[in-house]
Design an enzyme around this catalytic site. Structure first.
Site, PDB file in Angstrom:
ATOM      1  N   PHE A   1     -28.621   6.983 -70.818  1.00 48.72           N
ATOM      2  CA  PHE A   1     -29.191   8.124 -70.088  1.00 48.72           C
ATOM      3  C   PHE A   1     -28.149   9.134 -69.668  1.00 48.72           C
ATOM      4  O   PHE A   1     -28.296   9.838 -68.678  1.00 48.72           O
ATOM      5  CB  PHE A   1     -30.064   7.659 -68.904  1.00 48.72           C
ATOM      6  CG  PHE A   1     -31.485   7.438 -69.356  1.00 48.72           C
ATOM      7  CD1 PHE A   1     -31.784   6.436 -70.255  1.00 48.72           C
ATOM      8  CD2 PHE A   1     -32.508   8.271 -68.939  1.00 48.72           C
ATOM      9  CE1 PHE A   1     -33.068   6.262 -70.740  1.00 48.72           C
ATOM     10  CE2 PHE A   1     -33.798   8.108 -69.413  1.00 48.72           C
ATOM     11  CZ  PHE A   1     -34.074   7.093 -70.320  1.00 48.72           C
TER      12      PHE A   1
ATOM     13  N   GLU B   1     -42.190   5.006 -74.069  1.00 45.90           N
ATOM     14  CA  GLU B   1     -42.926   5.355 -75.277  1.00 45.90           C
ATOM     15  C   GLU B   1     -41.987   5.138 -76.466  1.00 45.90           C
ATOM     16  O   GLU B   1     -40.792   5.404 -76.381  1.00 45.90           O
ATOM     17  CB  GLU B   1     -43.403   6.802 -75.206  1.00 45.90           C
ATOM     18  CG  GLU B   1     -44.484   6.967 -74.174  1.00 45.90           C
ATOM     19  CD  GLU B   1     -45.049   8.375 -74.106  1.00 45.90           C
ATOM     20  OE1 GLU B   1     -44.891   9.141 -75.064  1.00 45.90           O
ATOM     21  OE2 GLU B   1     -45.657   8.689 -73.072  1.00 45.90           O
TER      22      GLU B   1
ATOM     23  N   GLU C   1     -45.400  -0.652 -64.212  1.00 46.57           N
ATOM     24  CA  GLU C   1     -45.039  -0.852 -65.620  1.00 46.57           C
ATOM     25  C   GLU C   1     -43.819   0.019 -65.924  1.00 46.57           C
ATOM     26  O   GLU C   1     -43.728   1.143 -65.448  1.00 46.57           O
ATOM     27  CB  GLU C   1     -46.244  -0.397 -66.472  1.00 46.57           C
ATOM     28  CG  GLU C   1     -46.071  -0.530 -67.934  1.00 46.57           C
ATOM     29  CD  GLU C   1     -45.830  -1.976 -68.333  1.00 46.57           C
ATOM     30  OE1 GLU C   1     -46.632  -2.841 -67.958  1.00 46.57           O
ATOM     31  OE2 GLU C   1     -44.815  -2.222 -69.013  1.00 46.57           O
TER      32      GLU C   1
ATOM     33  N   CYS D   1     -44.037  11.283 -67.987  1.00 47.32           N
ATOM     34  CA  CYS D   1     -43.635  10.457 -66.830  1.00 47.32           C
ATOM     35  C   CYS D   1     -42.565  11.096 -65.961  1.00 47.32           C
ATOM     36  O   CYS D   1     -42.837  11.463 -64.822  1.00 47.32           O
ATOM     37  CB  CYS D   1     -43.156   9.100 -67.324  1.00 47.32           C
ATOM     38  SG  CYS D   1     -44.409   8.245 -68.285  1.00 47.32           S
TER      39      CYS D   1
HETATM   40  C1  UGA Z   1     -39.768   6.837 -69.017  1.00 45.11           C
HETATM   41  C2  UGA Z   1     -38.846   5.713 -68.517  1.00 45.11           C
HETATM   42  O1  UGA Z   1     -37.674   5.648 -69.324  1.00 45.11           O
HETATM   43  C3  UGA Z   1     -39.565   4.372 -68.557  1.00 45.11           C
HETATM   44  O2  UGA Z   1     -38.730   3.361 -68.014  1.00 45.11           O
HETATM   45  C4  UGA Z   1     -40.857   4.479 -67.737  1.00 45.11           C
HETATM   46  O3  UGA Z   1     -41.583   3.267 -67.748  1.00 45.11           O
HETATM   47  C5  UGA Z   1     -41.723   5.586 -68.316  1.00 45.11           C
HETATM   48  O4  UGA Z   1     -40.988   6.833 -68.266  1.00 45.11           O
HETATM   49  C6  UGA Z   1     -42.976   5.669 -67.507  1.00 45.11           C
HETATM   50  O5  UGA Z   1     -42.903   6.051 -66.330  1.00 45.11           O
HETATM   51  O6  UGA Z   1     -44.035   5.265 -67.987  1.00 45.11           O
HETATM   52  P1  UGA Z   1     -40.463   7.713 -71.438  1.00 45.11           P
HETATM   53  O7  UGA Z   1     -41.159   8.831 -70.727  1.00 45.11           O
HETATM   54  O8  UGA Z   1     -41.159   6.999 -72.525  1.00 45.11           O
HETATM   55  O9  UGA Z   1     -40.048   6.571 -70.382  1.00 45.11           O
HETATM   56  O10 UGA Z   1     -39.169   8.346 -72.047  1.00 45.11           O
HETATM   57  P2  UGA Z   1     -37.581   8.174 -71.908  1.00 45.11           P
HETATM   58  O11 UGA Z   1     -37.077   7.364 -73.018  1.00 45.11           O
HETATM   59  O12 UGA Z   1     -37.213   7.801 -70.529  1.00 45.11           O
HETATM   60  O13 UGA Z   1     -37.124   9.685 -72.156  1.00 45.11           O
HETATM   61  C7  UGA Z   1     -37.529  10.703 -71.252  1.00 45.11           C
HETATM   62  C8  UGA Z   1     -36.923  12.041 -71.630  1.00 45.11           C
HETATM   63  O14 UGA Z   1     -35.545  12.067 -71.298  1.00 45.11           O
HETATM   64  C9  UGA Z   1     -37.026  12.410 -73.106  1.00 45.11           C
HETATM   65  O15 UGA Z   1     -37.413  13.770 -73.200  1.00 45.11           O
HETATM   66  C10 UGA Z   1     -35.609  12.205 -73.602  1.00 45.11           C
HETATM   67  O16 UGA Z   1     -35.313  13.025 -74.686  1.00 45.11           O
HETATM   68  C11 UGA Z   1     -34.810  12.574 -72.373  1.00 45.11           C
HETATM   69  N1  UGA Z   1     -33.453  11.965 -72.323  1.00 45.11           N
HETATM   70  C12 UGA Z   1     -33.324  10.618 -72.261  1.00 45.11           C
HETATM   71  C13 UGA Z   1     -32.330  12.775 -72.279  1.00 45.11           C
HETATM   72  O17 UGA Z   1     -32.416  14.017 -72.312  1.00 45.11           O
HETATM   73  N2  UGA Z   1     -31.098  12.199 -72.196  1.00 45.11           N
HETATM   74  C14 UGA Z   1     -30.935  10.856 -72.146  1.00 45.11           C
HETATM   75  O18 UGA Z   1     -29.771  10.405 -72.062  1.00 45.11           O
HETATM   76  C15 UGA Z   1     -32.074  10.046 -72.182  1.00 45.11           C
END
Ligand code: UGA
Length: 436
Positions: free
Chosen positions: A251, A150, A146, A262
């Protein structure tokens, strides 16, 4: 189709509700009686936009139910495993206790021809290890990772950008593929790429996708570290390199780094699994990805210390955000909350505010002061620290308004979400991440 979903956390609850919404009969099973009761009443046990609507609709249609009784899966022919795989307490490896327990509990109810589809994120090789047990009942085990985010979980589940199914060779695998195409009928019909692989590839797709995303974030945060000693601006840099389609803009937001349930645990579990496979060196860079990520939290704390003249002791510091990202109440491995805890450890009077995550944060870190209203939290602060880029802290907080609430004029922008020029023009000392 008749479907069961074992494990009703983030992944399972959303999957169950989404599958019911496209017409399947779904039973969700979880060992947590409270979670089952909440879901049965049509309420989401966590903050996820759109989920409650689906839960209520599922309840009204009679197609969605939740239970603690595994025997209720007996009429289903496709069983999704959606339990958690957290990091082990004393190592980087994934804890597979819940996956193993779910399979053990399910085995007595499996019938000839059933499909068991693993959705949990697991170390490569797990599906092969479990398939003998499942096959002994006449059922087939496949892995169907998946990719939901979130905050976007409903949309990502109903309109995924790809579907991946790892199947074993032979007739069971072919039947499973046909069944999953039917389960995901609307997405398949609308042209969503549907990739069929072997079991190991499907497991690896998931962890390598998260490893890549984590690497991208740590890459830009490493550039932020270089920017900090050269006077360059990492935000402009990200914009400029992001126009190259091969690189892409997503990202590449530098800041206090990634957290959540995750990315951090998945890159660690991947490293641990690669070591077990004798290929630790192949993903040795993930250690650095993790280290760069954790260093950014130190940097944010240091900026607050510097901004306040060398010490935060007994200074009022308001931390804007606790969730690991906006549109979520999840505080698992939250860099935002970690920054708050570290400042508290240095003797600051820390006040934390967050639109959704206060309750969760308070449970884990009762030593911090929590205030719900943003303005009340800001009042009399010596410094503001933006750590979760909720709109109400970014776009909807004009610096002049903040000035009217507090005498302090120090703002640390841990997410590079504020308009630096506007805050400076309003008399604030602005500190960004990798920005002059
Ligand atoms: C992440 C992946 O993006 C999903 O594709 C995956 O399905 C999911 O894990 C999972 O394994 O279930 P998620 O943990 O919901 O999703 O969050 P993200 O939106 O990926 O953000 C992760 C972290 O990275 C957050 O703390 C966010 O603030 C940080 N982030 C994101 C950055 O610091 N910089 C960015 O450019 C993007």
């Amino acid at each position: 189709m008749k479907i069961s979903v074992i494990g009703c956390g983030y992944l399972g609850a959303v999957h169950a509700a989404a599958m019911a919404s496209i017409g399947h009969d779904v039973v969700g099973v979880d060992v947590d009686q409270r979670k089952v009761a909440t879901l049965s009443q049509g309420h989401a046990p966590f903050f996820e936009p759109g989920l409650e609507d689906l839960l209520r609709a599922g309840r009204e249609s009679g197609r969605l139910s939740f239970t603690t009784d595994m025997a209720e899966v007996v009429n289903a022919s496709v069983h999704f495993i959606a339990v958690g795989t957290p990091q082990q307490r004393d190592s980087y490896a994934a804890d597979l206790t819940f996956v193993d327990a779910a399979i053990d509990a399910l085995l007595p109810f499996l019938k000839e021809g059933d499909i068991v589809a693993g959705k949990s994120t697991v170390p490569v090789g797990t599906a092969t290890r479990l398939s003998g047990q499942v096959e002994s009942t006449g059922a087939t085990l496949v892995w169907n990772p998946e990719f939901l985010r979130e905050g976007w979980a409903v949309k990502d589940t109903l309109e995924p950008d790809r579907l991946v199914v790892g199947v074993p060779d032979g007739a069971g695998g072919e039947r499973a593929e046909r069944a999953l195409r039917e389960v995901y009928g609307p997405a398949v019909k609308s042209g969503t790429p549907f990739l069929v692989t072997d079991l190991a590839t499907a497991e690896l797709v998931k962890v390598s996708a998260n490893a890549f995303l984590a690497t991208k974030i740590s890459f830009i945060n490493a550039m932020a570290e270089i920017a900090e000693v050269t006077g360059a601006d990492v935000s402009k840099l990200a914009e400029a390199i992001g126009y190259d389609e091969r690189i892409g803009r997503q990202f590449l937001k530098a800041g206090i780094g990634f957290g959540g349930g995750c990315l951090p645990k998945d890159i660690r579990a991947f490293s641990a699994r690669a070591e077990e496979l004798g290929r630790g060196e192949s993903v040795a860079f993930l250690r650095q990805v993790d280290e760069i990520n954790l260093r950014r939290r130190d940097r944010a704390v240091q900026l607050v210390v510097d901004g306040l003249g060398g010490s935060v002791f007994e200074k009022n510091v308001t931390v804007l955000g606790a969730a690991f990202k906006p549109h979520s109440d999840d505080i698992r491995d939250s860099p935002a909350l970690d920054v708050a805890v570290r400042l508290h450890g240095l003797g600051a009077n820390v006040t934390v505010t967050d639109p959704a995550a206060i309750e969760n944060a308070r449970r884990i870190h009762p030593q911090l002061t929590y205030v719900e209203g943003r303005d009340e939290a800001i009042r009399d602060a010596d410094a503001l620290v933006l750590v979760t880029e909720w709109d109400e802290y970014r776009r909807q907080l004009p610096p002049e308004h903040a000035s009217s609430l507090t005498d302090g004029r120090v703002v640390v922008d841990g997410r590079n979400g504020l308009d630096a020029a506007a805050w400076r023009a309003a008399g604030w000392s602005y500190y960004g991440m990798g920005r002059p």
